[in-house]
Write a protein that holds these residues in place. Structure first.
Motif, short mmCIF file in Angstrom:
data_model
loop_
_atom_site.label_atom_id
_atom_site.label_comp_id
_atom_site.label_asym_id
_atom_site.label_seq_id
_atom_site.Cartn_x
_atom_site.Cartn_y
_atom_site.Cartn_z
N TYR A 115 10.00 11.01 -3.41
CA TYR A 115 11.45 11.56 -1.90
C TYR A 115 12.65 11.03 -2.41
O TYR A 115 13.31 11.91 -1.91
N ARG A 116 12.73 10.21 -2.79
CA ARG A 116 14.07 9.43 -2.67
C ARG A 116 14.40 11.02 -4.31
O ARG A 116 15.77 11.35 -3.92
N GLN A 117 14.00 11.65 -4.94
CA GLN A 117 14.41 12.37 -5.63
C GLN A 117 14.79 14.05 -4.94
O GLN A 117 16.16 14.06 -5.57
N ASN A 118 14.29 13.96 -3.96
CA ASN A 118 14.15 15.12 -3.00
C ASN A 118 15.51 14.62 -2.60
O ASN A 118 16.35 15.71 -2.30
N PHE A 119 15.71 13.80 -2.07
CA PHE A 119 16.68 12.88 -1.10
C PHE A 119 18.11 13.26 -2.02
O PHE A 119 19.35 12.77 -1.26
N GLU A 120 18.50 12.64 -2.72
CA GLU A 120 19.51 12.55 -4.27
C GLU A 120 19.86 14.05 -4.40
O GLU A 120 20.90 13.94 -4.64
N ASN A 121 19.06 14.87 -4.48
CA ASN A 121 19.25 16.59 -4.74
C ASN A 121 20.05 17.33 -3.27
O ASN A 121 20.73 17.55 -3.81
N TYR A 122 19.45 16.80 -2.22
CA TYR A 122 20.32 17.22 -1.55
C TYR A 122 21.09 16.48 -1.26
O TYR A 122 22.41 16.90 -0.50
N ILE A 181 13.91 5.69 3.07
CA ILE A 181 11.90 6.88 2.48
C ILE A 181 10.43 5.83 3.23
O ILE A 181 9.93 6.80 3.86
N LEU A 182 10.81 4.87 3.17
CA LEU A 182 8.83 4.22 3.75
C LEU A 182 9.25 5.20 5.84
O LEU A 182 8.16 5.71 6.11
N ALA A 183 10.23 5.03 6.10
CA ALA A 183 9.84 5.97 7.52
C ALA A 183 9.73 7.51 7.17
O ALA A 183 8.61 7.72 8.07
N CYS A 184 10.67 8.00 6.63
CA CYS A 184 9.94 9.98 6.07
C CYS A 184 8.41 10.11 6.19
O CYS A 184 7.91 10.63 6.24
N MET A 185 7.85 8.66 5.36
CA MET A 185 6.36 8.73 4.82
C MET A 185 5.53 8.63 5.64
O MET A 185 4.72 9.53 5.56
N SER A 216 24.32 8.62 3.19
CA SER A 216 24.34 7.27 1.88
C SER A 216 23.13 6.41 2.22
O SER A 216 21.95 6.17 0.87
N ASP A 217 22.56 6.98 3.45
CA ASP A 217 21.39 5.59 3.80
C ASP A 217 19.97 6.31 3.07
O ASP A 217 18.97 5.80 2.76
N MET A 218 20.40 7.85 2.44
CA MET A 218 18.66 8.60 2.20
C MET A 218 17.48 7.63 1.36
O MET A 218 16.83 8.31 0.53
N THR A 219 18.63 7.05 0.24
CA THR A 219 17.95 6.79 -0.94
C THR A 219 17.40 5.25 -0.30
O THR A 219 17.09 4.74 -1.36
N ASP A 220 17.72 4.68 0.43
CA ASP A 220 17.45 3.17 0.89
C ASP A 220 15.90 3.03 0.95
O ASP A 220 14.83 4.39 1.92
N THR A 221 15.46 2.21 0.47
CA THR A 221 14.35 2.30 0.97
C THR A 221 13.00 2.40 2.47
O THR A 221 12.29 3.26 3.13
N ASN A 252 0.95 -1.51 -0.18
CA ASN A 252 0.08 -0.04 0.03
C ASN A 252 0.83 1.67 0.44
O ASN A 252 0.15 2.68 0.78
N VAL A 253 2.17 1.05 -0.84
CA VAL A 253 2.82 2.32 -0.76
C VAL A 253 2.64 3.03 -2.25
O VAL A 253 2.65 2.65 -2.61
N ASP A 254 2.70 4.13 -1.30
CA ASP A 254 2.25 4.91 -2.71
C ASP A 254 3.66 5.43 -3.93
O ASP A 254 4.53 6.24 -3.16
N ILE A 255 3.86 4.87 -5.07
CA ILE A 255 4.91 4.69 -5.20
C ILE A 255 5.69 6.47 -5.76
O ILE A 255 6.95 6.54 -6.00
#
Length: 196
Positions: free
Chosen positions: A90-97, A170-174, A162-167, A81-84
């Motif tokens: 989120y992943r994109q934002n973290f990569e930019n960050y 990201i799920l924790a952030c969501m 380096s962990d910020m793009t780990d699923t 039920n994760v919103d892909i």
């Protein structure tokens, strides 16, 4: 000493992590999918075996299961039920960050880190509201899943860049961004008292 996990435990973890409805059908679907992938990766036939009860169970190392996780993540996201789209955003934002931080000079990054240390996170309006609404809440809902909430806070707090793009991160952030839906569950049977 590497840790070893049974397929059953791995299935349980994925069901929880990706918020997949926990049904017999889904369990066997995941088990079949994982087995197929483990065979493809060459881990199935070489797996250590251990007798548990009457059955011989295969054990997989963390390294093997991490490899498996990368392969099956797109599949698991579809099942859960994760919103892909949100996940990708989120992943994109973290990569930019991360990119931004790496581009900063080391010195200004250090200053930023030091500044952050002296700025404890503030209680949000939403958290305050939730506390005020506890009495009402408990009438309609199960107790909050504080354990998961704390785990998510810890995951995001102690993560390296380096962990910020780990699923997991990201799920924790969501979940943290939607605490009202992530850590609450309605009581199944709720009868309102008849009005006087």
């Amino acid at each position: 000493m590497p840790r070893y996990t049974t397929l059953t435990d791995y299935v349980n973890t994925q069901i929880e992590k990706f918020d997949i409805p926990d049904t017999e059908k889904n369990r066997s679907k995941l088990r079949i999918k994982f087995t197929r992938e483990l065979k493809r990766l060459g881990y199935w036939d070489t797996a250590e075996k251990k007798v548990i009860g009457r059955n011989e169970t295969r054990l997989f190392s963390d390294e093997q299961l991490n490899h498996l996780s990368i392969e099956v993540e797109p599949y698991l996201l579809k099942q859960g039920n994760v919103d892909i789209e949100e996940l990708e955003e989120y992943r994109q934002n973290f990569e930019n960050y991360i990119e931004e931080v790496r581009n900063q000079t080391n010195e200004s990054y250090q200053q930023q880190l030091e500044a952050e240390q002296y700025e404890p996170p503030k209680v949000t309006k939403r958290e305050a509201m939730e506390v005020m609404l506890t009495a009402l809440f408990e009438k309609f809902f199960e107790p909050l899943d504080i354990e998961q909430w704390n785990k998510d806070k810890a995951t995001t707090h102690f993560s390296e860049l380096s962990d910020m793009t780990d699923t997991d991160y990201i799920l924790a952030c969501m979940r943290l961004n939607n605490p009202t839906t992530s850590y609450t569950r309605r009581k199944k049977h709720h009868h309102t008292e008849s009005q006087r």
